[in-house]
Design an enzyme around this catalytic site. Structure first.
Site, mmCIF file in Angstrom:
data_model
loop_
_atom_site.group_PDB
_atom_site.id
_atom_site.type_symbol
_atom_site.label_atom_id
_atom_site.label_comp_id
_atom_site.label_asym_id
_atom_site.label_seq_id
_atom_site.Cartn_x
_atom_site.Cartn_y
_atom_site.Cartn_z
ATOM 1 C CG HIS A 145 -1.804 1.199 1.318
ATOM 2 N ND1 HIS A 145 -2.099 1.790 2.531
ATOM 3 C CD2 HIS A 145 -2.421 1.956 0.367
ATOM 4 C CE1 HIS A 145 -2.872 2.845 2.324
ATOM 5 N NE2 HIS A 145 -3.079 2.970 1.020
ATOM 6 C CB CYS A 171 0.550 1.924 8.233
ATOM 7 S SG CYS A 171 2.262 1.982 8.808
ATOM 8 C CG HIS A 172 -2.780 3.118 5.963
ATOM 9 N ND1 HIS A 172 -1.443 3.139 5.632
ATOM 10 C CD2 HIS A 172 -3.116 4.406 6.251
ATOM 11 C CE1 HIS A 172 -0.993 4.382 5.700
ATOM 12 N NE2 HIS A 172 -1.974 5.163 6.076
ATOM 13 N N GLY A 173 -4.145 -1.036 8.047
ATOM 14 C CA GLY A 173 -5.008 -2.197 8.233
ATOM 15 C C GLY A 173 -5.009 -3.238 7.135
ATOM 16 N N PRO A 187 -6.586 -1.689 1.958
ATOM 17 C CG PRO A 187 -6.103 0.144 3.317
ATOM 18 C CD PRO A 187 -6.480 -1.300 3.377
#
Length: 214
Positions: A145, A171-173, A187
Site C-alpha cells: 500500500h 499503518c492502514h489495516g 488498502p
C-alpha cells in the site's frame, strides 16, 4: 622573587651569555627542517595510499545494486520468522508448519489475487504456497500500500474470530495470508513481493538471485 632571579629566555641582547650561539641556532634550524620534511613526507605517503585503500572498498554503485544474501536456516524452528536485509529492504523467511500450510487452502475466496497473477514473484513461486519449498516462505516485508512493514501474526484467531494467521499492517489495516497474498477489502492493492532466491543446500538459502544454470 627578585627581578635579578628571573632568567630571560631567547633574549635579543648579543651580550647576554644565555643567548644561543650561531651553532646552536643552525642546529635548531636543521632539526626543524628534518622534522618538517618527515611530516610532509608522511602526508604524501598517506595521500598516495588513500586511493589504493579505497580501491579495496565496494563502490557506491555496487552497494546500490545489492549483493545476494546467504542465510543459514538450520536453526529456524517451525513457525518462526527471521528477518534479513537485502538491498536495504527487510526480507522475511518463515518456516511454516503443516497447520499453517493448511490455512492456505480454504482462503481463496477471501483473497484479491489468490493465484498470484500479478507479477510479484518469480515464476517458480507462482503457486499456492508462493515458494520453492512449501515449508519456507520468503517475502519482502514491505506493505504494497504505502510501504509500511506488516507484523507477523501466525496464530489462528489471534486478531479476531475470522483470523486464519498471516500478516497485518498497523499503518492502514492491510492484511495478508501466510503466503503473503492480500485479502479483499483492504488498502493494499497486490500481494507481498517474493524476491528471487534459491536453495544452495537443504538449509542454506541465497536471496537476491535465481539459481545459476549449468
Amino acid at each position: 622573587m627578585n627581578q635579578d632571579d628571573i632568567k630571560v629566555i631567547n633574549s635579543n641582547d648579543p651580550n647576554d651569555n644565555n643567548s644561543p650561539t650561531e651553532e646552536e641556532i643552525d642546529e635548531q634550524r636543521r632539526q626543524f627542517l628534518l622534522t618538517s620534511t618527515g611530516i610532509l613526507g608522511g602526508v604524501g605517503v598517506a595521500c598516495a595510499l588513500t586511493p589504493f585503500v579505497s580501491s579495496w572498498l565496494p563502490s557506491a554503485q555496487a552497494e546500490a545494486a545489492g549483493a545476494p544474501v546467504q542465510v543459514d536456516l538450520s536453526k529456524l524452528e517451525p513457525g518462526q520468522q527471521v528477518t534479513v536485509e537485502w538491498r536495504g529492504k527487510p526480507v522475511w523467511i518463515i518456516r511454516r508448519t503443516k497447520e499453517m500450510l493448511e490455512t492456505l487452502k480454504g482462503a481463496e475466496e477471501q483473497l484479491r489475487d489468490p493465484k498470484s497473477l500479478v507479477e510479484q514473484q518469480p515464476v517458480y513461486a507462482q503457486n499456492q504456497y508462493r515458494s520453492i519449498n512449501p515449508e519456507y516462505l520468503v517475502l519482502v516485508g514491505i506493505c504494497t500500500h504505502l510501504g509500511c512493514s506488516p507484523k507477523y501474526f501466525p496464530i489462528v484467531n489471534e486478531l479476531g474470530p475470522h483470523w486464519v494467521g498471516g500478516f497485518y499492517c498497523p499503518c492502514h489495516g492491510s492484511t495478508f495470508d501466510l503466503a503473503g497474498r492480500v485479502f479483499k477489502g483492504v488498502p493494499a492493492p497486490i500481494n507481498l513481493e517474493v524476491p528471487p532466491y534459491y536453495f544452495l543446500s537443504e538449509h542454506v538459502i541465497v536471496i537476491g538471485e535465481d539459481k545459476k544454470q549449468g
